[in-house]
Scaffold this motif. Structure first.
Motif, PDB file in Angstrom:
ATOM      1  N   THR A  80       0.822  -1.224   0.000  1.00  0.00           N
ATOM      2  CA  THR A  80       0.000   0.000   0.000  1.00  0.00           C
ATOM      3  C   THR A  80       0.854   1.271   0.000  1.00  0.00           C
ATOM      4  O   THR A  80       2.034   1.236   0.365  1.00  0.00           O
ATOM      5  N   PRO A  81       0.245   2.409  -0.388  1.00  0.00           N
ATOM      6  CA  PRO A  81       0.953   3.690  -0.310  1.00  0.00           C
ATOM      7  C   PRO A  81       1.431   3.997   1.111  1.00  0.00           C
ATOM      8  O   PRO A  81       2.461   4.649   1.293  1.00  0.00           O
ATOM      9  N   ALA A  82       0.693   3.525   2.132  1.00  0.00           N
ATOM     10  CA  ALA A  82       1.117   3.773   3.513  1.00  0.00           C
ATOM     11  C   ALA A  82       2.451   3.086   3.801  1.00  0.00           C
ATOM     12  O   ALA A  82       3.267   3.605   4.576  1.00  0.00           O
ATOM     13  N   LEU A 117       5.226   5.244   2.585  1.00  0.00           N
ATOM     14  CA  LEU A 117       5.471   6.326   3.534  1.00  0.00           C
ATOM     15  C   LEU A 117       6.295   5.838   4.720  1.00  0.00           C
ATOM     16  O   LEU A 117       7.241   6.509   5.152  1.00  0.00           O
ATOM     17  N   GLU A 166       9.840   5.395   3.591  1.00  0.00           N
ATOM     18  CA  GLU A 166      10.462   6.701   3.366  1.00  0.00           C
ATOM     19  C   GLU A 166      10.830   7.367   4.687  1.00  0.00           C
ATOM     20  O   GLU A 166      11.857   8.027   4.798  1.00  0.00           O
ATOM     21  N   GLN A 167       9.948   7.192   5.693  1.00  0.00           N
ATOM     22  CA  GLN A 167      10.218   7.819   6.988  1.00  0.00           C
ATOM     23  C   GLN A 167      11.408   7.160   7.682  1.00  0.00           C
ATOM     24  O   GLN A 167      12.096   7.813   8.458  1.00  0.00           O
TER      25      GLN A 167
END
Lengths: 197, 197
Positions: free
Chosen positions: A86-88, A91, A94-95
């Motif tokens: 998923t896009p989450a 994220l 990336e974090q």
């Protein structure tokens, strides 16, 4: 109980994940009593996001442009491709801040019981991308669930003849975790995947 | 991190009570990935509610009509008037199902420290209503907090010369509550307000 418009707002708020009847009532009354500016802004943002946000043509993540920011970024390593559900997940990675390659977002996982097959999670698009781009390693970062593992296995099988390294992120005891509170499956995995020092 | 429209949606969702950055992210992605119909419906409901919902002319609760359903209901006892702090309190009392009188909603409580005086919570309108309508008893059902108690006391003082009975809802051990887990203030109140059997 309340007037029709307020009742309708309460029932519409139920579409948010984790919001039951009591929270919906609290949210609706809070917005109407104390934050109409915020509510108006939320209505506008929702409308604009629904109209504008689609999928990235290359990696399938959510974006309002044809290519998302990461796919457009020429400083990201084109040799690494991380596959997530998923896009989450994008994220979250990336974090963490260490991964410098690109992504491919399945927007789901294989789940025959729900009728989700390879075509629904863009496997063909992924394989095409592996052939067209200079990818040297595919990192499978699907969730460590039954469906996530099955999806990772399926992708690794399909990618075998494409001359790319296929790897899976490591599973084991999380940093800061105490052994006492780790579940048996994770511990068993941590032992079987042990490394010599 | 995401695209501007998604970031804007996440920050707009923060206006909802109890929604922090992580929940807002989860909500935004859920709506965009899985429930665009619900999101569009929520945007419309928000917009319509903000445009349409105002205050009842008589009791100040939230409604889209000039008079709310309870004020218009001629089967409710006009001799009883229950004073509460918020529309949510009206709902809680209605759900209990025993009260058959009417309401007056302060939409707040006296709080000099926040600059909330009698004029902000409609005390003049309340006193006017007591003079114009055949009210025989005012039931003060403000919250049992410092501000709620002060508000109840203030109203009872102002209503003294108006020839109406003023009462306060009972405070004590809640039904189903176990004494062991009740706070000291409530227990002290339950003892001092004991009734002979």
């Amino acid at each position: 109980m309340f007037s029709p418009l307020i009742d309708e707002l309460m029932s519409s708020l139920r579409c948010l994940p984790g919001v039951g009847p009591k929270s919906a009532q609290r949210m609706a009354l809070h917005l109407l009593e104390r934050d109409r500016v915020g509510a108006e802004r939320l209505a506008r943002s929702l409308h604009k996001a629904i109209e504008g946000v689609g999928r990235c043509r290359r990696c399938r993540t959510l974006t309002e442009q044809e290519l998302c920011g990461i796919c457009r970024n020429e400083r990201r390593d084109p040799g690494l491709l991380c596959v997530v559900e998923t896009p989450a997940d994008v994220l979250a990675i990336e974090q963490a801040g260490t991964y410098q390659g690109k992504y491919f977002v399945l927007l789901g996982h294989l789940s025959p019981i729900d009728g989700v097959g390879p075509e629904d999670i863009g496997i063909d698009q992924l394989l095409q991308l592996l052939q067209q781009e200079p990818v040297t390693e595919v990192i499978l970062a699907t969730n460590p669930t039954v469906e996530g593992e099955a999806t990772a296995f399926y992708i690794s099988e399909r990618a075998k003849n494409l001359n790319v390294t296929v790897s899976r992120i490591a599973h084991g005891v999380p940093l800061g975790g105490e052994l006492e509170f780790i579940d048996g499956g994770t511990l068993a995995h941590a032992f079987s995947s042990r490394r010599s020092l």
